[in-house]
Design a protein around this motif. Structure first.
Motif, mmCIF file in Angstrom:
data_model
loop_
_atom_site.group_PDB
_atom_site.id
_atom_site.type_symbol
_atom_site.label_atom_id
_atom_site.label_comp_id
_atom_site.label_asym_id
_atom_site.label_seq_id
_atom_site.Cartn_x
_atom_site.Cartn_y
_atom_site.Cartn_z
ATOM 1 N N ASP A 89 -27.550 -27.212 -8.974
ATOM 2 C CA ASP A 89 -26.619 -26.251 -8.379
ATOM 3 C C ASP A 89 -27.255 -25.753 -7.087
ATOM 4 O O ASP A 89 -28.458 -25.467 -7.056
ATOM 5 N N GLU A 90 -26.473 -25.660 -6.021
ATOM 6 C CA GLU A 90 -27.036 -25.264 -4.735
ATOM 7 C C GLU A 90 -26.055 -24.408 -3.947
ATOM 8 O O GLU A 90 -24.837 -24.502 -4.131
ATOM 9 N N PRO A 91 -26.571 -23.547 -3.064
ATOM 10 C CA PRO A 91 -25.676 -22.779 -2.196
ATOM 11 C C PRO A 91 -25.045 -23.672 -1.135
ATOM 12 O O PRO A 91 -25.587 -24.720 -0.776
ATOM 13 N N ASP B 15 -26.595 -27.089 0.816
ATOM 14 C CA ASP B 15 -27.983 -26.745 1.106
ATOM 15 C C ASP B 15 -28.846 -27.983 1.279
ATOM 16 O O ASP B 15 -29.774 -27.997 2.100
ATOM 17 N N ARG C 291 -20.869 -22.178 -3.726
ATOM 18 C CA ARG C 291 -21.915 -23.026 -4.257
ATOM 19 C C ARG C 291 -21.329 -24.377 -4.638
ATOM 20 O O ARG C 291 -20.120 -24.520 -4.807
ATOM 21 N N ARG C 292 -22.204 -25.352 -4.807
ATOM 22 C CA ARG C 292 -21.795 -26.675 -5.279
ATOM 23 C C ARG C 292 -22.615 -27.022 -6.513
ATOM 24 O O ARG C 292 -23.830 -26.815 -6.543
ATOM 25 N N THR C 293 -21.952 -27.540 -7.534
ATOM 26 C CA THR C 293 -22.608 -27.982 -8.759
ATOM 27 C C THR C 293 -22.407 -29.480 -8.909
ATOM 28 O O THR C 293 -21.270 -29.960 -8.904
#
Length: 311
Positions: free
Chosen positions: A168-170, A248, A270-272
């Motif tokens: 998971d990232e911003p 990110d 965010r992206r997962t």
């Protein structure tokens, strides 16, 4: 024997594969071009198939459209041919003592270059097939065994699937270096309401996230460019054509500051990333090795790590 059973007995694989192409494109001339057959011949094949089934599979009022019966038949054909292809691959893999093929689908492969390179280096004899597709199509293709594994940046219906959460990232706003936002540490969604956005078409995760963020504030994004090349957003932003949402991982991979990176004041920005496969699929050893490579990848350092167990 019922008419439908008799129809199934007469159908050949060639006809069914041609039907799937027409069902996917919903356009006879384009399907004929892809199949390298004459359009009248393809039209007769589809008409004969409908006659054998005793019902139409397409609506022909205006543009060719797959109807409800056609969608139902398509799903069954995909699953049947998927099982047949899986059997052929299993036999070929056994005969070749481990040589095989793995079919991986993703919305974009830019994020996956690291694990793909590591996999190919470790298993050079395995043929890797890459299929780019929107997340909304992944579940159907996994259940039909058209593909072995999917990496998605959006939610995918979980019925009949197994999944591993990868990371998971911003997601940041990328802005031109001379943009007023360039000196900001963060920005709110409301402040982005009048900014020109460079984004992807509907179906890509960047567009879904952009729409989600703005809809949650009762706003509509001002989109000046939409396309099918997520990697092009960064280049277009650096050219001064607008701003865009960028993960990110792209910031960490950037060697030069061609754009300014601004945090978004929203916990939803965010992206997962998730790896999925069919729960009932008999994955080949090549696919299992690919699953191990992807789940064992450290997305922060860009190096292998211990793989995680399926969720």
């Amino acid at each position: 024997m019922t008419p439908v059973s008799e129809a199934y007995r007469r159908m050949d694989l060639h006809t069914l594969r041609q039907f799937l192409v027409v069902a996917r494109l919903e356009h006879l001339s384009r399907a004929a071009d892809e199949l390298h057959v004459a359009q009248p011949s393809l039209s007769r094949t589809i008409a004969r198939l409908e006659s054998e089934l005793g019902t139409s599979l397409f609506d022909r009022a205006g543009r060719l459209r797959l109807n409800d019966a056609g969608k139902l038949f398509r799903d069954h054909v995909e699953r049947s041919l998927g099982e047949l292809d899986a059997g052929r691959r299993a036999v070929a893999e056994t005969a070749a003592e481990g040589y095989g093929t793995v079919r991986l689908a993703s919305e974009t492969f830019l994020t996956l270059t690291g694990p793909l390179a590591a996999y190919k280096l470790a298993h050079p004899s395995v043929e890797v097939e890459l299929h780019q597709m929107p997340a909304e199509e992944m579940a159907r293709h996994l259940r039909a065994q058209d593909i072995d594994l999917c990496v998605a940046s959006q939610p995918v219906p979980a019925e009949g699937l197994e999944a591993v959460h990868l990371f998971d990232e911003p997601v940041w706003v990328a802005a031109p270096l001379d943009h007023p936002l360039a000196g900001r540490a963060s920005v709110s969604i409301d402040e982005l309401a009048d900014e020109p956005f460079l984004t992807t078409r509907k179906g890509h995760w960047q567009r879904r996230l952009l729409d989600l963020l703005f809809t949650g504030r009762g706003l509509t994004p001002k989109i000046v460019c939409e396309g099918d090349e997520p990697a092009a957003i960064h280049a277009l932003v650096s050219a001064g054509l607008g701003i865009g949402l960028t993960p990110d991982i792209a910031q960490r991979a950037s060697t030069r500051s061609l754009v300014a990176w601004v945090a978004v004041d929203s916990p939803d920005c965010r992206r997962t990333l998730t790896l999925l496969w069919g729960a009932d699929s008999r994955l080949s050893s090549a696919a299992r090795l690919m699953r191990t490579t992807i789940t064992g990848w450290n997305w922060v350092t860009g190096e292998p790590q211990e793989p995680r167990a399926p969720a």
